[in-house]
Design an enzyme around this catalytic site. Sequence first.
Site, PDB file in Angstrom:
ATOM      1  N   HIS A 240       2.648  -2.125   5.460  1.00  0.00           N
ATOM      2  CA  HIS A 240       3.044  -1.030   4.565  1.00  0.00           C
ATOM      3  C   HIS A 240       3.764   0.012   5.421  1.00  0.00           C
ATOM      4  O   HIS A 240       3.485   0.133   6.615  1.00  0.00           O
ATOM      5  CB  HIS A 240       1.747  -0.449   3.984  1.00  0.00           C
TER       6      HIS A 240
ATOM      7  N   ASP B 173      -5.712  -1.874   9.143  1.00  0.00           N
ATOM      8  CA  ASP B 173      -5.432  -1.139   7.909  1.00  0.00           C
ATOM      9  C   ASP B 173      -6.193  -1.846   6.792  1.00  0.00           C
ATOM     10  O   ASP B 173      -5.823  -2.943   6.360  1.00  0.00           O
ATOM     11  CB  ASP B 173      -3.910  -1.156   7.660  1.00  0.00           C
TER      12      ASP B 173
ATOM     13  N   GLN C 169      -6.166  -2.473   1.515  1.00  0.00           N
ATOM     14  CA  GLN C 169      -6.218  -3.498   0.460  1.00  0.00           C
ATOM     15  C   GLN C 169      -7.381  -4.468   0.620  1.00  0.00           C
ATOM     16  O   GLN C 169      -7.520  -5.386  -0.184  1.00  0.00           O
ATOM     17  CB  GLN C 169      -4.901  -4.289   0.434  1.00  0.00           C
TER      18      GLN C 169
ATOM     19  N   LYS D 131      -8.494   3.597  -3.612  1.00  0.00           N
ATOM     20  CA  LYS D 131      -8.278   2.166  -3.860  1.00  0.00           C
ATOM     21  C   LYS D 131      -9.603   1.434  -4.083  1.00  0.00           C
ATOM     22  O   LYS D 131      -9.629   0.269  -4.420  1.00  0.00           O
ATOM     23  CB  LYS D 131      -7.530   1.535  -2.691  1.00  0.00           C
TER      24      LYS D 131
ATOM     25  N   CYS E  20       6.605  -0.202  -0.818  1.00  0.00           N
ATOM     26  CA  CYS E  20       6.492   0.479   0.489  1.00  0.00           C
ATOM     27  C   CYS E  20       6.407  -0.535   1.631  1.00  0.00           C
ATOM     28  O   CYS E  20       5.657  -0.330   2.589  1.00  0.00           O
ATOM     29  CB  CYS E  20       5.279   1.403   0.545  1.00  0.00           C
TER      30      CYS E  20
HETATM   31  N1  PMP Z   1      -1.655   0.344   3.724  1.00  0.00           N
HETATM   32  C1  PMP Z   1      -1.626  -0.537   2.717  1.00  0.00           C
HETATM   33  C2  PMP Z   1      -1.727  -2.005   3.028  1.00  0.00           C
HETATM   34  C3  PMP Z   1      -1.504  -0.085   1.407  1.00  0.00           C
HETATM   35  O1  PMP Z   1      -1.461  -0.955   0.394  1.00  0.00           O
HETATM   36  C4  PMP Z   1      -1.425   1.317   1.157  1.00  0.00           C
HETATM   37  C5  PMP Z   1      -1.283   1.870  -0.246  1.00  0.00           C
HETATM   38  N2  PMP Z   1      -0.386   1.213  -1.061  1.00  0.00           N
HETATM   39  C6  PMP Z   1      -1.463   2.187   2.244  1.00  0.00           C
HETATM   40  C7  PMP Z   1      -1.594   1.658   3.500  1.00  0.00           C
HETATM   41  C8  PMP Z   1      -1.380   3.658   2.071  1.00  0.00           C
HETATM   42  O2  PMP Z   1      -2.500   4.150   1.407  1.00  0.00           O
HETATM   43  P1  PMP Z   1      -2.572   5.675   0.942  1.00  0.00           P
HETATM   44  O3  PMP Z   1      -1.304   5.938   0.193  1.00  0.00           O
HETATM   45  O4  PMP Z   1      -3.779   5.733   0.086  1.00  0.00           O
HETATM   46  O5  PMP Z   1      -2.684   6.500   2.175  1.00  0.00           O
END
Ligand code: PMP
Length: 405
Positions: free
Chosen positions: A122, A199, A202, A225, A363
């Site tokens: 991401h 990270d 997910q 999440k 993203c």
């Molecule tokens: N890493 C991953 C794999 C994600 O899917 C996301 C959110 N889509 C993020 C980081 C960022 O999370 P947040 O916007 O809650 O900080």
Amino acid sequence: MYDVSKIREDFPILSRTVYGKPLIYLDNAATTQKPRQVVESISDEYYSVNANVHRGVHFLSQQATELHEGSRETVRRFINARSVSEVVFTRGTTESINLVASSFAGGLMKPGDEVIVSVMEHHSNIVPWQLQAERFGIVLKVIPMDEKGELLLDEYEKLFSERTRLVSVTHVSNVLGTVNPVKRMIGMAHAKGVPVLIDGAQSIPHIPVDVQELDADFYVFSGHKIYGPTGIGVLYGKEKWLDRLPPYQGGGEMIQKVTFEKTTFNELPFKFEAGTPDYIGSTALAKALDYVSAIGMEQIAEYEHGLTRYAMSRMKEIKGMRIFGEAEQKSGVISFLVGNIHHFDMGTLLDRLGIAVRTGHHCAEPLMHRLGIEGTVRASFALYNTKEEIDTLVSGIERVSRMFC
Ligand code: PMP
């Protein structure tokens, strides 16, 4: 017994309609819906406990502090951290990664030092490193993947050099659903004396996570999440690393003693928690973790695995269907395109049928480049989704496809 209809009763939003159709919410990778227990915790605490935490001598402040620190213990237990000193509250995954990137690069790295990430990250696990690359001259190396969406571990091994200081990879891809073999990847990095950040944005809502079993050096995730509120998340870090990292932000809470000549910093985890923390959010996050724990993370994983397998086989029946991400270990994220239909058109028309999916690059633009596409439609599942909803999704996609023939 996994009783999905009973679970759904805890999520009032799931019984609303959009455009006169029952809502089918399949955008859970972006954010999950909240059970009553979480929403009520927020209003209850504001109504009956609210006071700033730590150092307050009065009753409410002490009660709020107990709730906040009790929530830290709930997080510790949930991920099986060794100690609450290793649990830092942040605003979410993004802030947790920025914290580590900034403190690690600023405090422990030299120009020319290297960080390994993967092609399926991401943006929030790419851009923070690039910002540090610009400031400190560090170098980013990228693990490639195969056509199924699995990381190439032989190539990963080859990326290590004398200058590798950190590996930062996602546990589960938010586009492909691939569950990366992070335990093995951590082992490979540790064999070379390199720490690893995972990270967990997910993975945390979908599979049981034990940071000690994984031997992760850092593990980060967002509350929203995993059925918790927005604006709160977690950075788990091994004490030996958090101790070595310099603070990220300065301010109240994170200090021990301040003079104009010199400031000393608070003990862990407070060294990384400048300013008033989101103590209302931490209580609500703990409620969310209690909620999923009561159902059981193993049970949730098994249920969602069944849903994903069902959805994959049903969606493959659709003419012109292309699914991105066919890893052996796959969680409930399905990215797809049908024929020449633009992802945005598919998403917009499904929305009219009451089906909420996400469209675009999610993203993860470098991953889109790797796949040779601009974007996908993404359906992502949570503990409250059902096979009937997947059937409606499949007939919705077929209906939209017919409109384009
Ligand atoms: N890493 C991953 C794999 C994600 O899917 C996301 C959110 N889509 C993020 C980081 C960022 O999370 P947040 O916007 O809650 O900080």
